[in-house]
Design an enzyme around this catalytic site. Structure first.
Site, PDB file in Angstrom:
ATOM      1  N   CYS A 115       1.021  -1.110  -0.463  1.00 17.31           N
ATOM      2  CA  CYS A 115      -0.062  -0.128   0.516  1.00 17.31           C
ATOM      3  C   CYS A 115       1.401   0.972   0.447  1.00 17.31           C
ATOM      4  CB  CYS A 115      -0.768  -0.426   0.985  1.00 17.31           C
ATOM      5  SG  CYS A 115      -2.160  -1.602   1.300  1.00 17.31           S
ATOM      6  N   HIS A 261      -4.127   7.150   0.777  1.00 22.69           N
ATOM      7  CA  HIS A 261      -4.082   6.168   0.199  1.00 22.69           C
ATOM      8  C   HIS A 261      -5.382   5.518   0.331  1.00 22.69           C
ATOM      9  CE1 HIS A 261      -3.825   1.529  -0.286  1.00 22.69           C
ATOM     10  NE2 HIS A 261      -3.682   1.379   1.004  1.00 22.69           N
ATOM     11  N   ASN A 291      -9.879  -0.654  -2.957  1.00 22.41           N
ATOM     12  CA  ASN A 291      -8.411  -0.811  -2.303  1.00 22.41           C
ATOM     13  C   ASN A 291      -7.121  -1.283  -3.287  1.00 22.41           C
ATOM     14  OD1 ASN A 291      -5.630  -0.936  -1.108  1.00 22.41           O
ATOM     15  ND2 ASN A 291      -6.275  -1.709   0.261  1.00 22.41           N
TER      16      ASN A 291
END
Length: 334
Positions: A115, A261, A291
């Site tokens: 991530c 993020h 995501n």
């Protein structure tokens, strides 16, 4: 020391939209359950046979970024590719991009920081430019999550979160004070197993996994301790953003645009409230893309720029937290 700045942005997401209702037909979940916990309404998944892969999506985003940077592909001197879902176990996607772009012997490297991969990639590019080694660097974040998700009740709390897509940025040497002001990176390996995919790996390769025939704890599907990740994320996000602001003698009131993020809308909203930012100062798109790990920040950054939310002179803050745990921030004067 030189200054680096972003001069081109690009993004790509597959056409195939997968809604929460679509997932409810595959596992015991619902639109209400997913939205309440993550804020996600839909995500994009590669459709088998559509020609996409992690490298192909990265290429599409890269071409757009290069075109917008108004440079030739042969002006690219380094490729940095961030992903947790490469097309090959090895080599990495960086060399695939080099070959697909037709850049002769341009160096290429891969970042495996999940991530926070794009933030780490930007930091790597920034250092190479600041030291004068390279002038133009292409940074890509791309993920094909759907090819490796467990679409059963066993992993419903994980599989509903992730989507596919790619984003890219071209960085170059800057002659003025605008650009990347600083980057700040961290890791904490004691939490390595709290968000991970353990295999296949050279520790336990395919024949051993097949021989064991696991039914529940399958190592080649991702697993996550959601509560622990959330608790750590909200702390580390705040810390690393404030670290970047303090380093540059800036205050949270100076932030014009925050691109977090896209891990979970609840995390982003928590940090937004902590920073005292208005909705217009934060760009979230997890609602429609899920995501996308290393691709989430470049997709969101590109989208915010395309929508006119980022103007010359704005203070833009990027921040990420994820598996490892690793986290980081980038402070930019646009």
């Amino acid at each position: 020391m030189y200054q680096s700045k972003i001069i081109g942005l690009g993004k790509y997401v597959p056409e195939n939209i997968v809604t929460n209702d679509d997932l409810s037909k595959l596992m015991d979940t619902s639109d209400e359950w997913i939205q309440e916990r993550t804020g996600i309404q839909e995500r994009r998944h590669i459709k088998k046979g559509d020609g996409n892969s992690t490298a192909v999506m990265g290429l599409k985003a890269a071409k757009q970024a290069i075109e917008r940077a108004e440079i030739n592909k042969d002006d690219i001197e380094l490729i940095v590719f961030a992903t947790l879902s490469p097309d090959y176990y090895f080599p990495g996607c960086g060399v695939q991009i080099q070959e697909k772009l037709g850049i002769k012997t341009c160096p290429a490297l891969d970042v495996r920081n999940q991530c926070s991969g794009f933030v780490y990639g930007i930091s790597v590019a920034d250092q190479f430019i600041k030291t004068g080694m390279y002038k133009n660097v292409l940074v890509i974040g791309s993920e094909n999550h759907s090819g490796g998700l467990d679409m059963t009740n066993r992993s419903r709390h994980v599989s509903v979160i992730f989507g596919d897509g790619a984003g890219a940025a071209v960085l170059t040497r800057s002659d003025d004070e605008s650009g990347i002001l600083s980057t700040h990176l961290h890791s904490q390996g004691e939490y390595i197993d709290e968000l991970s995919l353990r295999g296949p790996s050279t520790e336990k390769w395919v024949p051993e996994i097949i021989a064991e025939n696991p039914q529940e704890d399958i190592p080649y599907y991702p697993k996550m301790n959601g509560q622990l990740v959330f608790k750590n994320a909200v702390v580390r996000f705040s810390e690393v953003i404030n670290e970047g602001l303090d380093f540059n003698n800036l205050k949270k009131e100076d932030i014009d645009m925050f691109i977090p993020h896209q891990a979970n809308l609840r995390i982003s909203q928590f940090i937004q409230k902590k920073l005292g930012l208005e909705d217009s100062q934060v760009h979230n798109n997890i609602q429609k893309y899920g995501n996308t790990t290393a691709a989430s920040i470049p997709i969101a950054l590109t989208e915010a720029w395309e929508e006119g939310k980022i103007k010359k002179g704005d203070l833009v803050v990027l921040a990420a937290f994820g598996s490892g745990f690793t986290w980081g921030s980038v402070i930019i004067r646009w």
